[in-house]
Design a protein around this motif. Structure first.
Motif, PDB file in Angstrom:
ATOM      1  N   THR A 135      26.282  11.032  -4.803  1.00  0.00           N
ATOM      2  CA  THR A 135      25.753  10.265  -3.678  1.00  0.00           C
ATOM      3  C   THR A 135      24.449   9.572  -4.069  1.00  0.00           C
ATOM      4  O   THR A 135      24.201   8.416  -3.700  1.00  0.00           O
ATOM      5  CB  THR A 135      25.525  11.175  -2.466  1.00  0.00           C
ATOM      6  N   ALA A 136      23.615  10.265  -4.835  1.00  0.00           N
ATOM      7  CA  ALA A 136      22.328   9.693  -5.248  1.00  0.00           C
ATOM      8  C   ALA A 136      22.515   8.517  -6.194  1.00  0.00           C
ATOM      9  O   ALA A 136      21.913   7.456  -6.018  1.00  0.00           O
ATOM     10  CB  ALA A 136      21.474  10.776  -5.907  1.00  0.00           C
ATOM     11  N   VAL A 137      23.346   8.692  -7.206  1.00  0.00           N
ATOM     12  CA  VAL A 137      23.501   7.673  -8.256  1.00  0.00           C
ATOM     13  C   VAL A 137      24.372   6.514  -7.794  1.00  0.00           C
ATOM     14  O   VAL A 137      24.004   5.342  -7.939  1.00  0.00           O
ATOM     15  CB  VAL A 137      24.083   8.312  -9.535  1.00  0.00           C
ATOM     16  N   ARG A 138      25.526   6.833  -7.247  1.00  0.00           N
ATOM     17  CA  ARG A 138      26.502   5.786  -6.888  1.00  0.00           C
ATOM     18  C   ARG A 138      26.152   5.078  -5.588  1.00  0.00           C
ATOM     19  O   ARG A 138      26.188   3.846  -5.509  1.00  0.00           O
ATOM     20  CB  ARG A 138      27.893   6.410  -6.772  1.00  0.00           C
ATOM     21  N   ASP A 139      25.809   5.840  -4.555  1.00  0.00           N
ATOM     22  CA  ASP A 139      25.651   5.264  -3.219  1.00  0.00           C
ATOM     23  C   ASP A 139      24.217   4.877  -2.896  1.00  0.00           C
ATOM     24  O   ASP A 139      23.967   3.771  -2.421  1.00  0.00           O
ATOM     25  CB  ASP A 139      26.169   6.262  -2.172  1.00  0.00           C
ATOM     26  N   ALA A 140      23.266   5.793  -3.131  1.00  0.00           N
ATOM     27  CA  ALA A 140      21.878   5.509  -2.762  1.00  0.00           C
ATOM     28  C   ALA A 140      21.210   4.581  -3.773  1.00  0.00           C
ATOM     29  O   ALA A 140      20.664   3.535  -3.411  1.00  0.00           O
ATOM     30  CB  ALA A 140      21.100   6.810  -2.630  1.00  0.00           C
ATOM     31  N   ALA A 141      21.243   4.927  -5.061  1.00  0.00           N
ATOM     32  CA  ALA A 141      20.586   4.110  -6.081  1.00  0.00           C
ATOM     33  C   ALA A 141      21.432   2.915  -6.506  1.00  0.00           C
ATOM     34  O   ALA A 141      20.910   1.934  -7.025  1.00  0.00           O
ATOM     35  CB  ALA A 141      20.254   4.960  -7.298  1.00  0.00           C
ATOM     36  N   GLN A 142      22.746   3.007  -6.288  1.00  0.00           N
ATOM     37  CA  GLN A 142      23.673   1.933  -6.682  1.00  0.00           C
ATOM     38  C   GLN A 142      23.428   1.509  -8.130  1.00  0.00           C
ATOM     39  O   GLN A 142      23.241   0.332  -8.445  1.00  0.00           O
ATOM     40  CB  GLN A 142      23.537   0.743  -5.724  1.00  0.00           C
ATOM     41  N   VAL A 143      23.439   2.501  -9.020  1.00  0.00           N
ATOM     42  CA  VAL A 143      23.144   2.273 -10.430  1.00  0.00           C
ATOM     43  C   VAL A 143      24.219   1.395 -11.066  1.00  0.00           C
ATOM     44  O   VAL A 143      25.420   1.595 -10.849  1.00  0.00           O
ATOM     45  CB  VAL A 143      23.032   3.617 -11.178  1.00  0.00           C
ATOM     46  N   ARG A 144      23.762   0.418 -11.836  1.00  0.00           N
ATOM     47  CA  ARG A 144      24.646  -0.535 -12.500  1.00  0.00           C
ATOM     48  C   ARG A 144      24.314  -0.586 -13.994  1.00  0.00           C
ATOM     49  O   ARG A 144      23.238  -0.156 -14.420  1.00  0.00           O
ATOM     50  CB  ARG A 144      24.479  -1.938 -11.895  1.00  0.00           C
ATOM     51  N   PRO A 145      25.219  -1.152 -14.825  1.00  0.00           N
ATOM     52  CA  PRO A 145      24.928  -1.296 -16.256  1.00  0.00           C
ATOM     53  C   PRO A 145      23.613  -2.037 -16.486  1.00  0.00           C
ATOM     54  O   PRO A 145      23.331  -3.047 -15.837  1.00  0.00           O
ATOM     55  CB  PRO A 145      26.125  -2.104 -16.778  1.00  0.00           C
ATOM     56  N   GLY A 146      22.802  -1.510 -17.392  1.00  0.00           N
ATOM     57  CA  GLY A 146      21.534  -2.138 -17.724  1.00  0.00           C
ATOM     58  C   GLY A 146      20.358  -1.648 -16.903  1.00  0.00           C
ATOM     59  O   GLY A 146      19.205  -1.923 -17.246  1.00  0.00           O
ATOM     60  N   HIS A 147      20.602  -0.932 -15.808  1.00  0.00           N
ATOM     61  CA  HIS A 147      19.504  -0.381 -15.028  1.00  0.00           C
ATOM     62  C   HIS A 147      18.750   0.669 -15.847  1.00  0.00           C
ATOM     63  O   HIS A 147      19.335   1.378 -16.670  1.00  0.00           O
ATOM     64  CB  HIS A 147      20.023   0.274 -13.745  1.00  0.00           C
ATOM     65  N   ARG A 148      17.459   0.767 -15.577  1.00  0.00           N
ATOM     66  CA  ARG A 148      16.649   1.845 -16.142  1.00  0.00           C
ATOM     67  C   ARG A 148      16.465   2.892 -15.052  1.00  0.00           C
ATOM     68  O   ARG A 148      15.964   2.570 -13.962  1.00  0.00           O
ATOM     69  CB  ARG A 148      15.305   1.312 -16.631  1.00  0.00           C
ATOM     70  N   VAL A 149      16.866   4.120 -15.348  1.00  0.00           N
ATOM     71  CA  VAL A 149      16.885   5.188 -14.350  1.00  0.00           C
ATOM     72  C   VAL A 149      16.067   6.371 -14.849  1.00  0.00           C
ATOM     73  O   VAL A 149      16.222   6.798 -16.004  1.00  0.00           O
ATOM     74  CB  VAL A 149      18.331   5.648 -14.058  1.00  0.00           C
ATOM     75  N   LEU A 150      15.200   6.891 -13.991  1.00  0.00           N
ATOM     76  CA  LEU A 150      14.444   8.113 -14.273  1.00  0.00           C
ATOM     77  C   LEU A 150      14.984   9.227 -13.391  1.00  0.00           C
ATOM     78  O   LEU A 150      15.034   9.088 -12.173  1.00  0.00           O
ATOM     79  CB  LEU A 150      12.949   7.907 -13.994  1.00  0.00           C
ATOM     80  N   VAL A 151      15.387  10.330 -14.015  1.00  0.00           N
ATOM     81  CA  VAL A 151      15.835  11.507 -13.275  1.00  0.00           C
ATOM     82  C   VAL A 151      14.779  12.591 -13.436  1.00  0.00           C
ATOM     83  O   VAL A 151      14.518  13.067 -14.548  1.00  0.00           O
ATOM     84  CB  VAL A 151      17.198  12.017 -13.778  1.00  0.00           C
ATOM     85  N   ILE A 152      14.157  12.977 -12.328  1.00  0.00           N
ATOM     86  CA  ILE A 152      13.142  14.027 -12.331  1.00  0.00           C
ATOM     87  C   ILE A 152      13.827  15.352 -11.995  1.00  0.00           C
ATOM     88  O   ILE A 152      14.534  15.459 -11.000  1.00  0.00           O
ATOM     89  CB  ILE A 152      12.036  13.717 -11.314  1.00  0.00           C
ATOM     90  N   GLY A 153      13.600  16.353 -12.840  1.00  0.00           N
ATOM     91  CA  GLY A 153      14.332  17.606 -12.699  1.00  0.00           C
ATOM     92  C   GLY A 153      15.686  17.502 -13.371  1.00  0.00           C
ATOM     93  O   GLY A 153      16.694  18.016 -12.875  1.00  0.00           O
ATOM     94  N   ALA A 154      15.710  16.842 -14.535  1.00  0.00           N
ATOM     95  CA  ALA A 154      16.967  16.486 -15.188  1.00  0.00           C
ATOM     96  C   ALA A 154      17.746  17.675 -15.724  1.00  0.00           C
ATOM     97  O   ALA A 154      18.932  17.554 -16.020  1.00  0.00           O
ATOM     98  CB  ALA A 154      16.696  15.506 -16.334  1.00  0.00           C
ATOM     99  N   GLY A 155      17.097  18.829 -15.850  1.00  0.00           N
ATOM    100  CA  GLY A 155      17.795  19.997 -16.380  1.00  0.00           C
ATOM    101  C   GLY A 155      18.313  20.939 -15.319  1.00  0.00           C
ATOM    102  O   GLY A 155      18.884  21.988 -15.641  1.00  0.00           O
ATOM    103  N   GLY A 156      18.149  20.588 -14.046  1.00  0.00           N
ATOM    104  CA  GLY A 156      18.583  21.461 -12.963  1.00  0.00           C
ATOM    105  C   GLY A 156      20.004  21.185 -12.519  1.00  0.00           C
ATOM    106  O   GLY A 156      20.738  20.405 -13.134  1.00  0.00           O
ATOM    107  N   GLY A 157      20.392  21.812 -11.402  1.00  0.00           N
ATOM    108  CA  GLY A 157      21.759  21.670 -10.909  1.00  0.00           C
ATOM    109  C   GLY A 157      22.125  20.235 -10.595  1.00  0.00           C
ATOM    110  O   GLY A 157      23.086  19.689 -11.146  1.00  0.00           O
TER     111      GLY A 157
END
Length: 324
Positions: A135-157
């Motif tokens: 939901t976060a990546v696909r729907d809320a952030a609407q991530v597309r090719p070439g986007h720069r994305v920062l994931v905070i807490g990247a090692g968690g669930g």
């Protein structure tokens, strides 16, 4: 049947293993013999009744549902009226009410066939965290090719899935995590990995920032987002008082978003068969892999929750449930 029960709100100490009746599925529901159950922060909120706003929906003085747990993977043993597409003997995964038990009832609309490539333990690590990240990546952030994305807490669930999903969407992914999780986040596909004990936040600006940690201010996070980018807030465990905790930050983001160029999105995730099937497709294609931190027996649920709350989990903690 054996189940973990709680008769009042409190710490993991209020939980106990007990014999209770097997539930009966109603219309649109199925009875699942639980083989494994995931442990996530939502379990802790419902265990403690914190923030207090949680109690409005789940019981003011004591929890309405005595058996905690939501993530599950198991085998269908009975179906209620109106259920189609699922039959006894089917291996499934998804969410239900009270998965820390030998049997639980779940809505058919929140289950899907278990991916054949996954064990029950791996499958139980997917439903809530995987769907939240989707939901976060696909729907809320609407991530597309070439986007720069920062994931905070990247090692968690949630974070471990968010890294993989953003990478599968074609983004350049930076993962922020603790020093013990750096290698894991690299293996998950992050292009860059940053140790938060050395750098609070990278100096770059990102098209999307997905915050699963919840312990940074809204103003600090916004400085990491491009002027027209999106900030997705997943939880907020470390901020606020007992009434709202991190949800106060979510409310402020909701109020501020229409007034600025950035999109500030307090995440509201919804579990569904459709979302699970989307995850199954990515799992079977080898684009995402569940990360199971450790497994505990059913009687070890209190220890699993303490482990999670202590911030020690890498990926997802899972409870295994023996055959009755």
């Amino acid at each position: 049947m054996k189940a973990i029960v709680q008769d009042r709100y409190g710490s993991a100490d209020v939980l106990r293993l007990a014999d209770i009746d097997v539930p009966t599925p109603g219309a649109g529901q199925v009875l699942v013999q639980v083989r494994a159950a995931g442990v996530d922060p939502g379990v802790w909120h419902l265990l403690t009744g914190l923030p207090y706003v949680v109690r409005l929906g789940f019981g003011l003085r004591r929890p309405r549902n005595r058996v905690p747990g939501m993530d599950l993977a198991g085998v269908v043993t009975a179906v209620g009226a109106g259920v189609t597409g699922l039959t006894p003997g089917d291996e499934v995964y998804g969410t239900g009410a009270g998965s820390f038990a030998e049997y639980t009832v779940a809505s058919a609309g929140r289950l899907a066939p278990k991916p054949a490539s996954l064990s029950f333990e791996q499958a139980a690590a997917v439903p809530i965290s995987g769907q939240t990240a989707l939901t976060a990546v696909r729907d809320a952030a609407q991530v597309r090719p070439g986007h720069r994305v920062l994931v905070i807490g990247a090692g968690g669930g949630v974070g471990s899935y968010a890294v993989q999903l953003a990478k599968a969407a074609g983004a350049h992914v930076t993962g922020l995590c603790g020093p013990t999780k750096l290698d894991l986040v690299r293996r998950l596909g992050a292009d860059e990995v940053v140790d938060y004990t050395r750098v609070d936040l990278p100096e770059h600006r990102y098209d999307a920032v997905i915050d699963t940690a919840g312990n940074r201010s809204l103003s600090r996070l916004r400085r990491a987002v491009t002027p027209t980018g999106v900030l997705v807030l997943v939880g907020g465990e470390a901020r606020g008082g007992k009434w709202l905790q991190g949800f106060d930050r979510q409310l402020r983001a909701l109020a501020l978003s229409p007034l600025v160029g950035q999109r500030l999105v307090p995440l509201m995730s919804k579990e569904s068969t459709q979302n699970l099937m989307a995850l199954t497709g990515l799992i079977e294609a080898g684009q995402i892999t569940p990360v199971v931190d450790r497994t505990w027996p059913l009687a070890g649920v209190p220890d699993a929750i303490r482990h999670l709350k202590g911030g020690h989990a890498t990926g997802k903690a899972v409870v295994t449930v023996p055959l009755p």
